[in-house]
Scaffold this active site. Structure first.
Site, PDB file in Angstrom:
ATOM      1  N   GLU A  11      -3.854  -1.784   7.047  1.00 51.25           N
ATOM      2  CA  GLU A  11      -5.163  -2.952   6.593  1.00 51.25           C
ATOM      3  C   GLU A  11      -6.042  -2.874   7.561  1.00 51.25           C
ATOM      4  O   GLU A  11      -7.202  -3.134   7.379  1.00 51.25           O
ATOM      5  CB  GLU A  11      -4.421  -4.414   6.401  1.00 51.25           C
ATOM      6  CG  GLU A  11      -3.516  -4.674   4.937  1.00 51.25           C
ATOM      7  CD  GLU A  11      -4.606  -4.131   3.867  1.00 51.25           C
ATOM      8  OE1 GLU A  11      -5.763  -4.257   3.690  1.00 51.25           O
ATOM      9  OE2 GLU A  11      -3.781  -3.920   2.856  1.00 51.25           O
ATOM     10  N   ASP A  26     -10.436  -8.403  -1.165  1.00 55.38           N
ATOM     11  CA  ASP A  26     -11.309  -7.391  -0.343  1.00 55.38           C
ATOM     12  C   ASP A  26     -12.539  -7.325  -1.153  1.00 55.38           C
ATOM     13  O   ASP A  26     -12.875  -7.771  -2.292  1.00 55.38           O
ATOM     14  CB  ASP A  26     -10.465  -6.191  -0.101  1.00 55.38           C
ATOM     15  CG  ASP A  26     -10.284  -5.129  -1.109  1.00 55.38           C
ATOM     16  OD1 ASP A  26     -10.472  -5.747  -2.173  1.00 55.38           O
ATOM     17  OD2 ASP A  26     -10.242  -4.160  -0.848  1.00 55.38           O
ATOM     18  N   TYR A  77      -7.942 -12.647   5.039  1.00 55.91           N
ATOM     19  CA  TYR A  77      -7.778 -11.341   4.384  1.00 55.91           C
ATOM     20  C   TYR A  77      -6.509 -10.718   4.736  1.00 55.91           C
ATOM     21  O   TYR A  77      -5.636 -10.309   3.862  1.00 55.91           O
ATOM     22  CB  TYR A  77      -9.009 -10.488   4.146  1.00 55.91           C
ATOM     23  CG  TYR A  77      -8.572  -9.257   3.608  1.00 55.91           C
ATOM     24  CD1 TYR A  77      -8.501  -9.137   2.206  1.00 55.91           C
ATOM     25  CD2 TYR A  77      -8.241  -8.031   4.432  1.00 55.91           C
ATOM     26  CE1 TYR A  77      -7.912  -7.806   1.597  1.00 55.91           C
ATOM     27  CE2 TYR A  77      -7.828  -6.895   3.694  1.00 55.91           C
ATOM     28  CZ  TYR A  77      -7.575  -6.961   2.607  1.00 55.91           C
ATOM     29  OH  TYR A  77      -7.025  -5.687   1.952  1.00 55.91           O
TER      30      TYR A  77
END
Length: 300
Positions: free
Chosen positions: A46, A147, A129
């Site tokens: 990520e 996203d 996020y």
């Protein structure tokens, strides 16, 4: 833009099954999706995937997790080694943030990536996020994971516009929560599936509606694909920018095994004002350490 959150929420289940079924057939076999990746592998991916395409991330990710299979392995290294291993992925401050997160995980959580959203969010370098993504993809929890790809799918399918706003809005978060399946397992699968749909089918340009599992209920397509309204969307430039100069300076330091004299850095960019500004920025960001007698190195 019409607020379709309330109208769409009762019919959200009509989106889940086709998108998840499509994902079951078409999901890419990515290393951070495999069970052996664990929460640490998901977190590393990520960080690396922010503003960086999968094909560039893959080789760096593989090398990274082979060298540092657990957060404690990375935490034991100097932060400069994280910057060196980051290579040419771009936005190298992400490497420092990931190193800082690894240190915090080692110190606060015994070396295991925490599963609670609040604990993830409390780690340095972790925003809303990333915390939601790790909790969802690594631990199968129910979170809205927004996203760019997911936001674009929701903007088109639910609100009938071509592109989402530049920054995530409260209305988008409300819509994402309304679209979440009720149970954890389906919700985490939905998060991954809607993200993959945006990456492979509902792309920013040249979208493939003929391959989309929800094309027959996409508000934007059914409206005739109305063109984007508002300011023109500008592509990112790189050549000649401070980002390019920073990248060239960092490349010299990454390739060196010890401190580098200022003259070696001066040689990579001829314009002195921009070069000095870029170097000062790297120092201010903690990516470069100035030493005595005009030498520089990656942070130790």
């Amino acid at each position: 833009m019409t607020d379709t959150t309330t109208a769409l929420a009762p019919d959200a289940t009509s989106l889940h099954l086709p998108v998840i079924a499509w994902f079951d057939q078409h999901a890419r076999d990515l290393p951070w999706r495999r069970p052996e990746a664990g929460a640490w592998g998901v977190m590393v991916s990520e960080f690396m995937l922010q503003q960086t395409p999968v094909n560039r991330v893959l080789p760096v990710y593989e090398q990274w997790v082979a060298r540092w299979p657990r957060p404690a392995d990375l935490a034991a290294e100097a932060p400069g080694e994280a910057v060196r291993a980051w290579g040419r992925l771009g936005y190298p401050r992400r490497a420092l943030r990931l190193h800082g997160a690894a240190q915090a995980i080692t110190e606060r959580h015994g070396g295991d990536v925490p599963s609670e959203h609040a604990q993830l969010l409390a780690l340095p370098g972790i925003g809303e996020y990333t915390a939601a993504a790790v909790a969802s993809f690594a631990y199968g929890q129910r979170h809205a994971v927004l996203d760019t790809n997911v936001r674009r799918v929701f903007a088109r399918a639910a609100t009938g516009i071509q592109y989402p706003p530049t920054a995530t809005t409260a209305a988008e978060r409300k819509l994402a929560r309304a679209l979440l399946p009720d149970d954890d397992t389906t919700a985490s699968r939905w998060a991954a599936a809607s993200m993959e749909l945006g990456a492979l089918v509902c792309t920013a340009r040249n979208e493939s509606c003929g391959r989309c599992p929800i094309a027959d209920r996409c508000t934007w397509r059914l409206a005739g694909k109305p063109a984007h309204e508002g300011p023109a969307r500008k592509g990112q430039t790189y050549a000649g920018t401070d980002r390019q100069v920073r990248g060239k300076l960092l490349a010299v330091l990454r390739d060196a095994r010890g401190p580098v004299p200022r003259q070696a850095l001066d040689a990579v960019w001829q314009e002195p004002v921009q070069r000095a500004r870029a170097l000062d920025g790297l120092v201010a960001d903690g990516l470069v350490e100035p030493l005595a007698d005009g030498f520089y190195r990656l942070p130790a």
